[in-house]
Motif scaffolding. Sequence first.
Motif, short mmCIF file in Angstrom:
data_model
loop_
_atom_site.label_atom_id
_atom_site.label_comp_id
_atom_site.label_asym_id
_atom_site.label_seq_id
_atom_site.Cartn_x
_atom_site.Cartn_y
_atom_site.Cartn_z
N TYR A 1 0.83 -1.21 0.00
CA TYR A 1 0.00 0.00 0.00
C TYR A 1 0.86 1.27 0.00
O TYR A 1 0.59 2.24 -0.72
CB TYR A 1 -0.93 0.01 1.21
N VAL A 2 1.91 1.24 0.83
CA VAL A 2 2.79 2.42 0.89
C VAL A 2 3.50 2.62 -0.44
O VAL A 2 3.66 3.76 -0.90
CB VAL A 2 3.81 2.26 2.03
N LEU A 3 3.94 1.54 -1.08
CA LEU A 3 4.62 1.66 -2.37
C LEU A 3 3.67 2.15 -3.46
O LEU A 3 4.08 2.91 -4.34
CB LEU A 3 5.25 0.32 -2.77
N PHE A 4 2.41 1.71 -3.41
CA PHE A 4 1.43 2.24 -4.37
C PHE A 4 1.26 3.75 -4.18
O PHE A 4 1.20 4.50 -5.15
CB PHE A 4 0.08 1.53 -4.20
N PHE A 5 1.19 4.18 -2.92
CA PHE A 5 1.07 5.62 -2.65
C PHE A 5 2.33 6.35 -3.10
O PHE A 5 2.25 7.43 -3.69
CB PHE A 5 0.84 5.84 -1.14
N ALA B 1 11.15 -0.39 -1.58
CA ALA B 1 11.25 -1.51 -2.51
C ALA B 1 12.17 -2.60 -1.97
O ALA B 1 11.88 -3.80 -2.09
CB ALA B 1 11.75 -1.02 -3.87
N CYS B 2 13.28 -2.20 -1.35
CA CYS B 2 14.20 -3.17 -0.77
C CYS B 2 13.55 -3.91 0.41
O CYS B 2 13.73 -5.13 0.57
CB CYS B 2 15.48 -2.48 -0.30
N CYS B 3 12.79 -3.18 1.22
CA CYS B 3 12.11 -3.82 2.35
C CYS B 3 11.10 -4.84 1.87
O CYS B 3 11.00 -5.95 2.42
CB CYS B 3 11.40 -2.76 3.19
N LEU B 4 10.34 -4.51 0.83
CA LEU B 4 9.37 -5.46 0.28
C LEU B 4 10.07 -6.66 -0.33
O LEU B 4 9.61 -7.81 -0.18
CB LEU B 4 8.49 -4.77 -0.76
N TYR B 5 11.17 -6.43 -1.02
CA TYR B 5 11.94 -7.54 -1.60
C TYR B 5 12.41 -8.50 -0.51
O TYR B 5 12.26 -9.72 -0.64
CB TYR B 5 13.14 -6.98 -2.38
N VAL B 6 12.98 -7.97 0.55
CA VAL B 6 13.47 -8.80 1.65
C VAL B 6 12.32 -9.55 2.31
O VAL B 6 12.43 -10.74 2.64
CB VAL B 6 14.21 -7.94 2.70
#
Length: 255
Positions: free
Chosen positions: A23-27, A242-247
Amino acid sequence: MTYHKPSEEARDAGCCSVNFLKYVLFFFNFVFFVGGVAVLGVGIWTIVDKHDYVVLLTTSTYSATAYILVFAGVVVLVVTVIGCCAVLKEDRCALLLYTFLLLLVFLLEAVGGVLAYVYEEQVMAELSHTLTDTFNSKYKMDKEVTSAINRMQKEYHCCGAITYSQWRDSIWLKKNPSIENLVPDSCCKSVTPNCGVRDHPSNIWYDGCIHQLEDEMGRHLILLGAVGCGLSLVQVFGMVLACCLYVKLRDINDY
């Protein structure tokens, strides 16, 4: 090998769940897209609005800065699409590509912003050394320069680089003694054919153009610098997310 879908507990474990990061990345992508449109718009506006005056500069730094930001703005529009697809599909490879492209945009905007700020300090010195010579040696000799000078004198209500009297030293008048004009017609307060035969203050503008051009260029460069450097900081936040989501996705797959 059978794939087991990670449990909702695993996806939502920790302080930053997958859904929260998505959600945060979409925002962020929405903000990123708006910022990209702003960068693109400012770059195009600078190129279009001040295109004529670029020919009066001896270096290409001013136009290069604007073109870098235009390119960065176009890249942003592409990157936002890649980012949304990567987040929606939870594709780790696409997230890596997205992060790399964010880094590219960060570098482009930072370089453009720094160039603008550095050149803003130099443009005054450059114009002081070259503008008088450009007026005297290229007026009526170079079509683009002539058009830029005429537009500038009409727009800024000025005459000559430093002062109106410098037109007496111009090649245009020296090589054409039959010309009755003392200054170009664009110096006149009311522009009409051959109005430049009189250089009385009631007829022409007495102020030189250099100070107004310096101020105008300076304002544009400060704006370019602020947009480039300011929006480049937004990319740092996006790369971290993006790195946090990847991990997180990697940990869930391992789980």
